[in-house]
Design a protein around this motif. Structure first.
Motif, mmCIF file in Angstrom:
data_model
loop_
_atom_site.group_PDB
_atom_site.id
_atom_site.type_symbol
_atom_site.label_atom_id
_atom_site.label_comp_id
_atom_site.label_asym_id
_atom_site.label_seq_id
_atom_site.Cartn_x
_atom_site.Cartn_y
_atom_site.Cartn_z
ATOM 1 N N PRO A 1 49.834 45.798 29.277
ATOM 2 C CA PRO A 1 50.896 46.738 28.784
ATOM 3 C C PRO A 1 51.334 47.951 29.955
ATOM 4 N N ASP A 2 52.291 48.842 29.476
ATOM 5 C CA ASP A 2 52.619 49.670 30.551
ATOM 6 C C ASP A 2 51.802 51.044 30.219
ATOM 7 N N SER B 1 36.944 53.930 29.540
ATOM 8 C CA SER B 1 36.167 53.372 30.808
ATOM 9 C C SER B 1 36.431 52.142 31.358
ATOM 10 N N GLN B 2 36.421 51.189 30.149
ATOM 11 C CA GLN B 2 36.490 49.686 30.718
ATOM 12 C C GLN B 2 38.140 49.419 31.168
ATOM 13 N N ILE B 3 38.745 50.115 30.699
ATOM 14 C CA ILE B 3 40.417 49.805 31.153
ATOM 15 C C ILE B 3 40.158 50.239 32.667
ATOM 16 N N LYS B 4 39.848 51.555 32.834
ATOM 17 C CA LYS B 4 39.745 52.033 34.234
ATOM 18 C C LYS B 4 39.053 51.311 35.058
ATOM 19 N N SER B 5 38.178 50.726 34.855
ATOM 20 C CA SER B 5 37.142 49.977 35.617
ATOM 21 C C SER B 5 37.579 48.696 35.918
ATOM 22 N N HIS B 6 38.493 48.230 35.233
ATOM 23 C CA HIS B 6 39.211 46.761 35.504
ATOM 24 C C HIS B 6 40.094 46.718 36.817
ATOM 25 N N LEU B 7 39.966 45.722 37.481
ATOM 26 C CA LEU B 7 40.900 45.822 38.680
ATOM 27 C C LEU B 7 42.356 45.646 38.586
ATOM 28 N N ARG B 8 42.821 44.877 37.490
ATOM 29 C CA ARG B 8 44.054 44.723 37.048
ATOM 30 C C ARG B 8 44.656 45.766 36.306
ATOM 31 N N ALA B 9 43.973 46.605 35.695
ATOM 32 C CA ALA B 9 44.210 47.650 34.472
ATOM 33 C C ALA B 9 44.105 48.881 34.718
#
Length: 116
Positions: free
Chosen positions: A46-47, A65-73
């Motif tokens: 999403p945005d 933390s998982q989102i910020k560690s994900h390359l595309r997110a």
């Protein structure tokens, strides 16, 4: 249309946020738990993410933390919401914003519009 993923376990808060944000022009997807969210996490991005901290099967801070560690997110803004979170957890969360519960709907809409 800007899209937002909301992770919130309280059905009343989910309903209110979903209705209010749709009326504000967001395309909204709601998730009741961390597990439900994680099952769909890599399908679409999403945005903006709006995450409750206390979830029945996880923690919004850890999801952030998982989102910020994900390359595309990693670049997607994350807003944390909670009634009972210490300030140091917010600062250390890598979240782009924080909304304290109980919240003002106009404030949420304005905060999310600025970030999305």
């Amino acid at each position: 249309m800007r899209s937002i993923y909301i992770v919130e376990d309280d059905p009343d808060i989910r309903f209110i946020l979903n209705t209010c944000l749709q009326e504000a022009g967001f395309e909204v997807s709601v998730f009741r738990s961390a597990g439900e969210f994680l099952n769909c996490f890599e399908d679409n991005f999403p945005d903006l993410y709006l995450l409750d901290v206390l979830l029945p099967d996880g923690d919004g801070i850890e999801l952030c933390s998982q989102i910020k560690s994900h390359l595309r997110a990693a670049y997607i803004p994350v807003v944390i919401m909670s009634a009972h979170i210490p300030e140091e957890r917010i600062v250390n969360s890598k979240a782009n914003g924080f909304i304290r519960k109980p919240f003002d709907l106009d404030e949420i809409v304005e905060t999310l519009r600025q970030l999305a």
